[in-house]
Design an enzyme around this catalytic site. Sequence first.
Site, PDB file in Angstrom:
ATOM      1  N   ARG A   1      -4.948  17.983  32.512  1.00  0.00           N
ATOM      2  CA  ARG A   1      -5.678  18.216  31.265  1.00  0.00           C
ATOM      3  C   ARG A   1      -4.781  18.789  30.171  1.00  0.00           C
ATOM      4  O   ARG A   1      -5.022  18.555  28.988  1.00  0.00           O
ATOM      5  CB  ARG A   1      -6.871  19.139  31.531  1.00  0.00           C
TER       6      ARG A   1
ATOM      7  N   GLY B   1     -14.784  14.655  38.205  1.00  0.00           N
ATOM      8  CA  GLY B   1     -13.738  15.640  38.451  1.00  0.00           C
ATOM      9  C   GLY B   1     -13.103  15.490  39.822  1.00  0.00           C
ATOM     10  O   GLY B   1     -11.875  15.433  39.951  1.00  0.00           O
TER      11      GLY B   1
ATOM     12  N   LYS C   1     -23.919  14.501  46.296  1.00  0.00           N
ATOM     13  CA  LYS C   1     -25.363  14.534  46.082  1.00  0.00           C
ATOM     14  C   LYS C   1     -25.905  13.320  45.339  1.00  0.00           C
ATOM     15  O   LYS C   1     -25.491  13.028  44.229  1.00  0.00           O
ATOM     16  CB  LYS C   1     -25.739  15.803  45.316  1.00  0.00           C
TER      17      LYS C   1
ATOM     18  N   GLY D   1     -18.721  15.601  34.068  1.00  0.00           N
ATOM     19  CA  GLY D   1     -20.098  15.627  33.581  1.00  0.00           C
ATOM     20  C   GLY D   1     -20.270  14.850  32.286  1.00  0.00           C
ATOM     21  O   GLY D   1     -21.248  14.130  32.108  1.00  0.00           O
TER      22      GLY D   1
HETATM   23  P1  ADP Z   1     -17.207  13.820  41.313  1.00  0.00           P
HETATM   24  O1  ADP Z   1     -16.753  15.228  40.954  1.00  0.00           O
HETATM   25  O2  ADP Z   1     -16.060  12.851  41.311  1.00  0.00           O
HETATM   26  O3  ADP Z   1     -18.373  13.380  40.498  1.00  0.00           O
HETATM   27  P2  ADP Z   1     -18.871  14.780  43.457  1.00  0.00           P
HETATM   28  O4  ADP Z   1     -18.746  16.156  42.914  1.00  0.00           O
HETATM   29  O5  ADP Z   1     -20.167  14.102  43.337  1.00  0.00           O
HETATM   30  O6  ADP Z   1     -17.718  13.861  42.850  1.00  0.00           O
HETATM   31  O7  ADP Z   1     -18.551  14.790  45.032  1.00  0.00           O
HETATM   32  C1  ADP Z   1     -17.324  15.234  45.551  1.00  0.00           C
HETATM   33  C2  ADP Z   1     -17.507  15.839  46.924  1.00  0.00           C
HETATM   34  O8  ADP Z   1     -18.264  15.000  47.787  1.00  0.00           O
HETATM   35  C3  ADP Z   1     -16.179  16.051  47.604  1.00  0.00           C
HETATM   36  O9  ADP Z   1     -15.921  17.425  47.677  1.00  0.00           O
HETATM   37  C4  ADP Z   1     -16.365  15.412  48.984  1.00  0.00           C
HETATM   38  O10 ADP Z   1     -15.850  16.210  50.036  1.00  0.00           O
HETATM   39  C5  ADP Z   1     -17.871  15.296  49.101  1.00  0.00           C
HETATM   40  N1  ADP Z   1     -18.273  14.246  50.051  1.00  0.00           N
HETATM   41  C6  ADP Z   1     -17.951  12.947  50.038  1.00  0.00           C
HETATM   42  N2  ADP Z   1     -18.455  12.306  51.103  1.00  0.00           N
HETATM   43  C7  ADP Z   1     -19.126  13.223  51.828  1.00  0.00           C
HETATM   44  C8  ADP Z   1     -19.856  13.189  53.059  1.00  0.00           C
HETATM   45  N3  ADP Z   1     -20.002  12.063  53.750  1.00  0.00           N
HETATM   46  N4  ADP Z   1     -20.413  14.347  53.488  1.00  0.00           N
HETATM   47  C9  ADP Z   1     -20.262  15.492  52.803  1.00  0.00           C
HETATM   48  N5  ADP Z   1     -19.584  15.587  51.637  1.00  0.00           N
HETATM   49  C10 ADP Z   1     -19.018  14.470  51.156  1.00  0.00           C
HETATM   50 MG    MG Z   2     -17.617  17.138  41.443  1.00  0.00          MG
END
Ligand code: ADP
Ligand code: MG
Length: 403
Positions: free
Chosen positions: A37, A360, A202, A384
Amino acid sequence: MTLRTLDTLGDLSGKTVLLRCDFNVPLKDGVITDDGRVRASVPTIQRLIEAGAAVIAVSHLGRPDGAPDARYSLAPVAARLAELLGSTVSFATDTVGADAAAKRAVLSAGDVLVLENLRFDPRETSKVAEERAEFAALLTAGVDAMVSDGFGVVHRKQASVFESAQAVPSAAGLLVAAELDVLGRLTETPERPYTVILGGSKVSDKLGVIEHLLPRVDRILVGGGMLFTFLAARGLAIGSSLCEMDQIDTVNRYIADAAERGVEIVLPTDVVVASQFGADAEHVVRSVDAIEDTPFGASGLGLDIGPETAANFAALVESSKTVFWNGPMGVFEIPAFAEGTRAIAAALTRVDGLGVVGGGDSAAAVRTLGFDESAFGHISTGGGASLEFLEGKTLPGLEVLGW
Ligand code: ADP
Ligand code: MG
């Protein structure tokens, strides 16, 4: 309406510019672990310096509680910025206090001053508009123009993002303009086939994106923790995998809506099932209808997509002209469960068209897995903010710039 760009500010020679950056970098014991960043802010700063402006760069870092907290100081960022610019960068130990005033008073053309973390002052993120306006007035006092270049915060109505842009002539910096250019191409006239890959923990975080993208895309590939809510919605046993039971009805509604629109929702055929959550967990590959059919039984949990799914997803990605990827395919922080994410990242670098990484953790995954950032069409600096943009929401920090 169109976004006001830097040229709308006219001649900046001899002027003082307040520049809102997103210097919200990960720190470990005061050392920056990923300076992406800070590097992303350099082109706009250089452009302003070349135009003869004096630059006051501001940002938040982390979530301090509206009071000074040394763990969240921007001092390491100012030092890193000086290295990247190859010139001196001064640093004020406060935002609108005595030190900032003294350092602002001696600024001249081409100088760069970084102020301390904006969130050390509770007015930056106050819910009360008057308090934010008061802080913005102090930040913009004696300033000729404000440039908004912290893409990661444009979805926030905060003093340095929103009220400051109202207080003086303002425009988007080069980073914000570049982000909008790419994200705009994803929502306006994307080349087909258009594939979206969603993962992460989620499903409830991603439902808005699914809803907004359903009318625009050809297929949605589902991985990460959220895939198990989809499997549960189809009546499959998922052991102890992540699942949001309260989202099952919504997920079923999207599946039906997608079918009606001819959008393919592609679910994994196999997953990596672990005995527990952790680096030393035992793990096996199972088809999605046999997740509980392992030595771990119902306590087994799915932590990554399986190799067959990874290969299938990769092929679908590579045959697309436009791809947006948000959310890791598995728990990539643990090497044993990083292979699905690695396969998707690799496929994205081979897309003959536009391949965008947003989010992120997804951006962090790409970097920690050792991929060269320049191999991707675009890696969004705003998690976000990029999701809310793709959800079709109005972002206050962009609206205030004429968007
Ligand atoms: P981003 O920040 O790219 O939007 P998220 O915050 O939604 O992504 O999700 C990232 C997290 O999801 C990571 O820390 C990863 O460990 C977790 N994750 C991915 N697959 C699984 C899984 N099968 N079970 C639990 N956690 C998971
Ligand atoms: Mg995230």
